[in-house]
Structures are given as structure tokens and as C-alpha cells.
Design a protein around this motif. Structure first.
Motif, PDB file in Angstrom:
ATOM      1  N   HIS A  59      26.875  44.696  53.561  1.00  0.00           N
ATOM      2  CA  HIS A  59      27.446  43.420  54.019  1.00  0.00           C
ATOM      3  C   HIS A  59      28.959  43.456  53.758  1.00  0.00           C
ATOM      4  O   HIS A  59      29.428  43.147  52.661  1.00  0.00           O
ATOM      5  CB  HIS A  59      26.764  42.249  53.313  1.00  0.00           C
ATOM      6  CG  HIS A  59      25.293  42.182  53.600  1.00  0.00           C
ATOM      7  ND1 HIS A  59      24.796  41.759  54.817  1.00  0.00           N
ATOM      8  CD2 HIS A  59      24.217  42.521  52.840  1.00  0.00           C
ATOM      9  CE1 HIS A  59      23.473  41.818  54.792  1.00  0.00           C
ATOM     10  NE2 HIS A  59      23.100  42.286  53.610  1.00  0.00           N
ATOM     11  N   GLU A  60      29.714  43.835  54.786  1.00  0.00           N
ATOM     12  CA  GLU A  60      31.127  44.155  54.614  1.00  0.00           C
ATOM     13  C   GLU A  60      32.037  42.931  54.621  1.00  0.00           C
ATOM     14  O   GLU A  60      33.188  43.022  54.178  1.00  0.00           O
ATOM     15  CB  GLU A  60      31.573  45.124  55.711  1.00  0.00           C
ATOM     16  CG  GLU A  60      30.853  46.476  55.638  1.00  0.00           C
ATOM     17  CD  GLU A  60      31.333  47.439  56.701  1.00  0.00           C
ATOM     18  OE1 GLU A  60      32.145  47.025  57.546  1.00  0.00           O
ATOM     19  OE2 GLU A  60      30.883  48.597  56.677  1.00  0.00           O
ATOM     20  N   ARG A  61      31.567  41.808  55.117  1.00  0.00           N
ATOM     21  CA  ARG A  61      32.431  40.616  55.161  1.00  0.00           C
ATOM     22  C   ARG A  61      32.086  39.681  53.998  1.00  0.00           C
ATOM     23  O   ARG A  61      32.003  38.458  54.152  1.00  0.00           O
ATOM     24  CB  ARG A  61      32.295  39.917  56.507  1.00  0.00           C
ATOM     25  CG  ARG A  61      32.836  40.773  57.662  1.00  0.00           C
ATOM     26  CD  ARG A  61      32.579  40.143  59.011  1.00  0.00           C
ATOM     27  NE  ARG A  61      33.436  39.004  59.301  1.00  0.00           N
ATOM     28  CZ  ARG A  61      34.667  39.082  59.787  1.00  0.00           C
ATOM     29  NH1 ARG A  61      35.217  40.271  60.024  1.00  0.00           N
ATOM     30  NH2 ARG A  61      35.371  37.994  60.050  1.00  0.00           N
ATOM     31  N   VAL A  62      31.894  40.277  52.827  1.00  0.00           N
ATOM     32  CA  VAL A  62      31.583  39.535  51.610  1.00  0.00           C
ATOM     33  C   VAL A  62      32.654  39.814  50.576  1.00  0.00           C
ATOM     34  O   VAL A  62      33.003  40.971  50.322  1.00  0.00           O
ATOM     35  CB  VAL A  62      30.211  39.938  51.039  1.00  0.00           C
ATOM     36  CG1 VAL A  62      29.951  39.226  49.711  1.00  0.00           C
ATOM     37  CG2 VAL A  62      29.104  39.620  52.033  1.00  0.00           C
ATOM     38  N   ILE A  63      33.172  38.758  49.972  1.00  0.00           N
ATOM     39  CA  ILE A  63      34.104  38.894  48.858  1.00  0.00           C
ATOM     40  C   ILE A  63      33.615  38.014  47.718  1.00  0.00           C
ATOM     41  O   ILE A  63      32.916  37.024  47.923  1.00  0.00           O
ATOM     42  CB  ILE A  63      35.553  38.513  49.242  1.00  0.00           C
ATOM     43  CG1 ILE A  63      35.629  37.060  49.720  1.00  0.00           C
ATOM     44  CG2 ILE A  63      36.092  39.446  50.299  1.00  0.00           C
ATOM     45  CD1 ILE A  63      37.034  36.601  50.028  1.00  0.00           C
ATOM     46  N   GLY A  64      33.947  38.393  46.506  1.00  0.00           N
ATOM     47  CA  GLY A  64      33.596  37.594  45.341  1.00  0.00           C
ATOM     48  C   GLY A  64      34.766  36.723  44.938  1.00  0.00           C
ATOM     49  O   GLY A  64      35.929  37.122  45.053  1.00  0.00           O
ATOM     50  N   ILE A  65      34.452  35.522  44.476  1.00  0.00           N
ATOM     51  CA  ILE A  65      35.510  34.595  44.057  1.00  0.00           C
ATOM     52  C   ILE A  65      35.233  34.109  42.638  1.00  0.00           C
ATOM     53  O   ILE A  65      34.084  34.036  42.201  1.00  0.00           O
ATOM     54  CB  ILE A  65      35.634  33.390  45.009  1.00  0.00           C
ATOM     55  CG1 ILE A  65      34.299  32.634  45.119  1.00  0.00           C
ATOM     56  CG2 ILE A  65      36.117  33.848  46.381  1.00  0.00           C
ATOM     57  CD1 ILE A  65      34.399  31.343  45.919  1.00  0.00           C
ATOM     58  N   CYS A  66      36.306  33.784  41.925  1.00  0.00           N
ATOM     59  CA  CYS A  66      36.196  33.255  40.571  1.00  0.00           C
ATOM     60  C   CYS A  66      37.431  32.423  40.283  1.00  0.00           C
ATOM     61  O   CYS A  66      38.556  32.865  40.561  1.00  0.00           O
ATOM     62  CB  CYS A  66      36.070  34.387  39.554  1.00  0.00           C
ATOM     63  SG  CYS A  66      35.925  33.790  37.849  1.00  0.00           S
ATOM     64  N   ASP A  67      37.230  31.239  39.722  1.00  0.00           N
ATOM     65  CA  ASP A  67      38.376  30.374  39.458  1.00  0.00           C
ATOM     66  C   ASP A  67      39.205  30.854  38.269  1.00  0.00           C
ATOM     67  O   ASP A  67      40.322  30.376  38.065  1.00  0.00           O
ATOM     68  CB  ASP A  67      37.944  28.921  39.253  1.00  0.00           C
ATOM     69  CG  ASP A  67      36.675  28.771  38.437  1.00  0.00           C
ATOM     70  OD1 ASP A  67      36.015  29.784  38.183  1.00  0.00           O
ATOM     71  OD2 ASP A  67      36.336  27.639  38.062  1.00  0.00           O
ATOM     72  N   GLY A  68      38.702  31.828  37.492  1.00  0.00           N
ATOM     73  CA  GLY A  68      39.495  32.355  36.390  1.00  0.00           C
ATOM     74  C   GLY A  68      40.373  33.528  36.758  1.00  0.00           C
ATOM     75  O   GLY A  68      41.232  33.935  35.966  1.00  0.00           O
ATOM     76  N   LEU A  79      37.675  43.608  36.319  1.00  0.00           N
ATOM     77  CA  LEU A  79      36.418  43.227  36.931  1.00  0.00           C
ATOM     78  C   LEU A  79      36.230  41.737  36.706  1.00  0.00           C
ATOM     79  O   LEU A  79      36.946  41.122  35.907  1.00  0.00           O
ATOM     80  CB  LEU A  79      35.245  43.999  36.314  1.00  0.00           C
ATOM     81  CG  LEU A  79      35.349  45.525  36.277  1.00  0.00           C
ATOM     82  CD1 LEU A  79      34.142  46.115  35.546  1.00  0.00           C
ATOM     83  CD2 LEU A  79      35.466  46.098  37.681  1.00  0.00           C
ATOM     84  N   ASN A  80      35.253  41.149  37.386  1.00  0.00           N
ATOM     85  CA  ASN A  80      35.018  39.723  37.191  1.00  0.00           C
ATOM     86  C   ASN A  80      34.676  39.432  35.737  1.00  0.00           C
ATOM     87  O   ASN A  80      33.823  40.082  35.141  1.00  0.00           O
ATOM     88  CB  ASN A  80      33.885  39.259  38.111  1.00  0.00           C
ATOM     89  CG  ASN A  80      33.638  37.770  37.996  1.00  0.00           C
ATOM     90  OD1 ASN A  80      32.528  37.340  37.709  1.00  0.00           O
ATOM     91  ND2 ASN A  80      34.659  36.967  38.198  1.00  0.00           N
TER      92      ASN A  80
END
Length: 455
Positions: free
Chosen positions: A158-167, A193-194
Motif C-alpha cells: 500500500h504505497e499511498r500510506v504515510i504515518g502521522i504523529c503529533d509528537g 522512528l515513531n
């Protein structure tokens, strides 16, 4: 534009809607779709979101549904924030680990592995539905453990996936808030890394701002750096994500949680139950909104003190300070919407995301999902090339990424032996007997969610 929130019946859903509405005109937003697998939660949360939409002028339609076909079809962007097993499973994750004398936090160490066991299979099913119903959509994963889940989704193609984090962008935001600057005028270098990241630099017009502040006791006390000894901050010379406390002060972190009357999961579960109980009794949407925002204030006040706004911003309140504070308060919604706006409008943006390394950080694999500063335009997302990392930071990243890689393989194959090897690779576990016992405990505790695992 249609924007879908998977997990829209969660308690952060209305805040996400409010953030979307603030940018609706710039985004060309027509519809927000809240998808959840629990109708009872939607029945309580969706009216709050609907009242927020009404107060905004009602130009954006809001759909709340349990039907993925309705929620996902033709979406331009999808944000995923799911908690498989709910707060109760999180509490189990924490308690199983603490009983073995290790940290049970939901993203760091064995607690994160347990959450990934439940979350990755469900996240993959949603990703397949998105690929079928909205193939051009970008997906922003906030489901914890965000980096590990994003790695699994990317590895599955799934290439159009990114991870997000408010920190991830905390250094940039805190520097902006402290100095009374517009965060959009600052440029940060983030790597890691996250929940395992550092910032080496924050500049404005080429002038370094972060380095002098690292030596400023006032700045450290007003930010999460106050968690760490001044000598450690001086030695590292880096902004440190607050979750690094679990690594640099592992014994103290475990002792503090063990002494507390309740774990964070138990605390959140109690607060959520109180909110939902009150919402079930209110007589109007206005009362529901008031109860909701009172809950948010209670939840923030009980979170780790270093994540709360400082009582005083030393350089005085300014419009830019307020803007930085607002961006921080937006949480994960602000990260996702910043990326969405850049992709949709073409206005270039730089922010930290969880994306495949693609050569950004020497020493990490090409397809390793890392947390790194990225440039975003209408053409897509490109990680910034990072200067060579300090040895200790790179070594810690490699160890935790080894754990993540093995975890993805173990969960995909339901292999107990691989799971034990994964936890043995984690710096907070390491030993075979401990890893073996934790894996057996978690497989047993999560049988209803993960089924039977083989050797």
C-alpha cells in the motif's frame, strides 16, 4: 473533496472535525465521513461533530456511518485511528507487561507489540477496502503503534500510506511557541522512528534557534526536555522525543507506572466512560458539546505534565505564539491536514512524517519506515536527506527497527517463534525467557482478536 476518518466514533473525532472545518475553504472540502464499527459510539459522538459543523455555517456535509462502502468510496484522503479491543485491551497490554517487570506502554516495547497483533490485521483489511473504493486516496495512519502499523501496510504494497504523529514536530512547535514565532517560518531536521526520534536543528532564515535553547533552563523547563537531566541534554545536543524517557530512564519509567494508582489505559478508560455516561444523559446538542470540551480539558490535565502547555511563555503571548499553540493543540489532525493541504493545493510544506527511508538516513534500509522531515508538494512526499547520525542514536534505531521488522513478519505468519525473536530484539526486553513469557501471555490474552498462533 471528501475526507474520511476511520475510527470516527472515537473521543477525538469532534476535534478532528473542527480542525477540518478550519481549513475547509482552502482544501475545497465538501464532505467529512466518520466511519466506526460501533453504532452506539457514533450515536453519542456524531451529534457533537454535527453541532460543530452547524456552528461553522454548515457548508460541509457530515456523514456518520458503520458502512465502509459509504464512508470510503471516492474519498480523496483517509485518516485511520482505530483501537482494536478498545480501552480494555490496552489495559490488558499494560498489566501483562508490568506483571513481568517491563514497560507496558501502548507504543513502546511489548505493549506496542500486543497492540500491533490486534491492529495490523484490521488495518490491512481497511487498506484493501481503500484500494478498492478510493484507489487515488492518500491514507494517513495514526493507529498505534503508528510506525509499526505503517511499516506493515507499506510492506503489503500500500504505497499511498504515510504515518502521522503529533509528537514528530514537537521541537519546531515548542521553539516557535517559546520565541513567539510562526512555526511555518521555521525549518526543522527530524530523524528517527515513531516515538523514537530526535531533532538536531531548528532554523529560521538560516539562523540556528534550537542549539542555544537546549542550554536554556527556562526552555527546558517549559518543554518535554524537562524530563531529562540537563547533563543528558548537553551530552546529546539534540531535542529528544518525550518517549525516549522510556529508554534513557527505563527503571524510573517502570517504577513510576507501578507506583501510580492506575495505568494510563485505566485512567483513559475511566475518563471515557464518564464522558459517554454524561453524553447519554444530556438534553441538547449544546449541552453535549459543553460536556465534550470539559472532558477534553480533564483528559489533557491528567496527561503527562510535559505534554501540557507551559503556564507562562517567557517571551510573552503573541499572535505567532497563539498560532503555534493552536497547531500543537490540533494534535494528529494538524499533522494530517498539513500534509493534505500541501498535496491538494500544491503549496510546499515541510513537516515530519513516517515514510519509507528511501536513502534519507544512512544506515537504515530503503524500505524501512522512519520518522523524518519531508517536503510535500502536489507531486508527492519526499523525505529530506539527513546528515550522518550520531552512532548511539543510529544503533538504537537499528535495534528497534529490527524488532519492528520481525514483528511484522511474526504477525503476518502468526509465528510464535518469530514473535519471541522480535521481542528479544527490543532494547526494553532482550532476554529469551522474558520475551517467551510475554509472547505467550499476549497470545493467550488476545486469543479472541488474533486467533491461534503456531510455533
Amino acid at each position: 473533496m471528501k475526507l474520511t476518518l476511520i475510527g470516527g466514533g472515537g473521543v477525538r473525532g469532534p476535534l478532528f472535525v473542527a480542525s477540518c472545518l478550519a481549513r475547509a475553504e482552502r482544501l475545497g472540502l465538501d464532505e467529512i465521513s466518520l466511519l466506526d464499527n460501533r453504532q452506539d459510539r457514533l450515536d453519542l459522538i456524531a451529534p457533537i461533530a454535527q453541532e460543530i459543523v452547524r456552528r461553522s455555517g454548515g457548508r460541509v456535509s457530515l456523514v456518520a456511518t458503520t458502512d465502509p462502502e459509504v464512508a470510503i468510496r471516492d474519498a480523496s484522503h483517509v485518516v485511520t485511528t482505530i483501537r482494536v479491543g478498545g480501552d480494555e485491551a490496552r489495559i490488558g497490554d499494560e498489566r501483562v507487561a508490568l506483571a513481568r517487570g517491563v514497560l507496558g506502554q501502548e507504543t513502546t516495547g511489548p505493549g506496542g507489540f500486543a497492540m500491533a497483533m490486534r491492529t495490523i490485521p484490521v488495518a490491512l483489511r481497511y487498506a484493501e477496502q481503500i484500494a478498492r473504493l478510493a484507489p487515488a486516496a492518500w491514507t494517513y495512519n495514526f493507529s498505534n503503534p503508528a510506525g509499526l502499523v505503517t511499516q506493515a501496510l507499506r510492506d503489503a504494497g500500500h504505497e499511498r500510506v504515510i504515518g502521522i504523529c503529533d509528537g514528530a514536530n514537537a521541537a519546531q512547535m515548542r521553539v516557535a511557541e517559546f520565541l513567539g514565532l510562526d512555526p511555518d517560518d521555521l525549518r526543522a531536521e527530524v530523524f528517527g522512528l515513531n516515538h523514537l526520534s530526535w531533532s538536531r536543528s531548528v532554523t529560521r532564515d538560516g539562523v540556528e534557534l534550537l542549539k542555544p535553547l537546549l542550554a536554556d533552563p527556562e526552555f527546558r523547563a517549559a518543554t518535554s526536555l524537562g524530563l531529562f537531566d540537563a547533563e543528558l541534554v548537553e551530552t546529546k545536543g539534540l531535542w529528544m522525543n518525550e518517549y525516549l524517557f522510556s529508554y534513557y530512564y527505563a527503571e524510573a519509567a517502570i517504577q513510576a507506572i507501578a507506583r501510580a494508582p492506575e495505568t494510563r489505559g485505566e485512567e483513559v478508560c475511566r475518563l471515557n466512560a464518564e464522558l459517554l455516561g454524561r453524553l447519554a444523559l444530556v438534553e441538547s446538542q449544546q449541552d453535549a458539546v459543553d460536556e465534550y470540551y470539559a472532558y477534553q480539558r480533564r483528559r489533557i490535565s491528567t496527561y503527562m505534565p510535559f505534554e501540557r502547555p507551559a503556564a507562562d511563555v517567557p517571551h510573552g503571548p503573541t499572535e505567532e505564539t497563539a498560532r503555534a499553540r493552536s497547531r500543537i493543540d490540533e494534535g494528529y489532525a494538524g499533522v494530517a491536514l498539513t500534509a493534505i493541504e500541501a498535496l491538494a493545493t500544491g503549496r510546499p510544506t515541510r513537516t515530519a512524517l513516517n515514510v519509507p527511508n528511501a536513502g534519507a538516513i544512512d544506515g537504515m534500509g530503503e524500505t524501512d519506515v522512519v520518522e523524518v522531515s519531508c517536503s510535500i508538494t502536489a507531486a508527492g512526499i519526499e523525505p529530506a536527506k539527513i546528515d550522518p547520525l550520531p552512532g548511539p542514536e543510529l544503533a538504537l534505531m537499528i535495534a528497534v527497527k529490527t524488532y519492528e521488522r520481525l514483528s511484522v513478519q511474526a504477525i503476518a505468519s502468526k509465528s510464535r517463534r518469530l514473535a519471541v525473536e522480535a521481542l528479544m530484539s527490543h532494547p526494553l526486553v532482550l532476554t529469551y525467557p522474558l520475551a517467551r513469557d510475554l509472547v505467550d501471555d499476549y497470545i493467550s490474552a488476545n486469543r479472541d482478536f488474533v486467533g491461534r498462533w503456531g510455533d
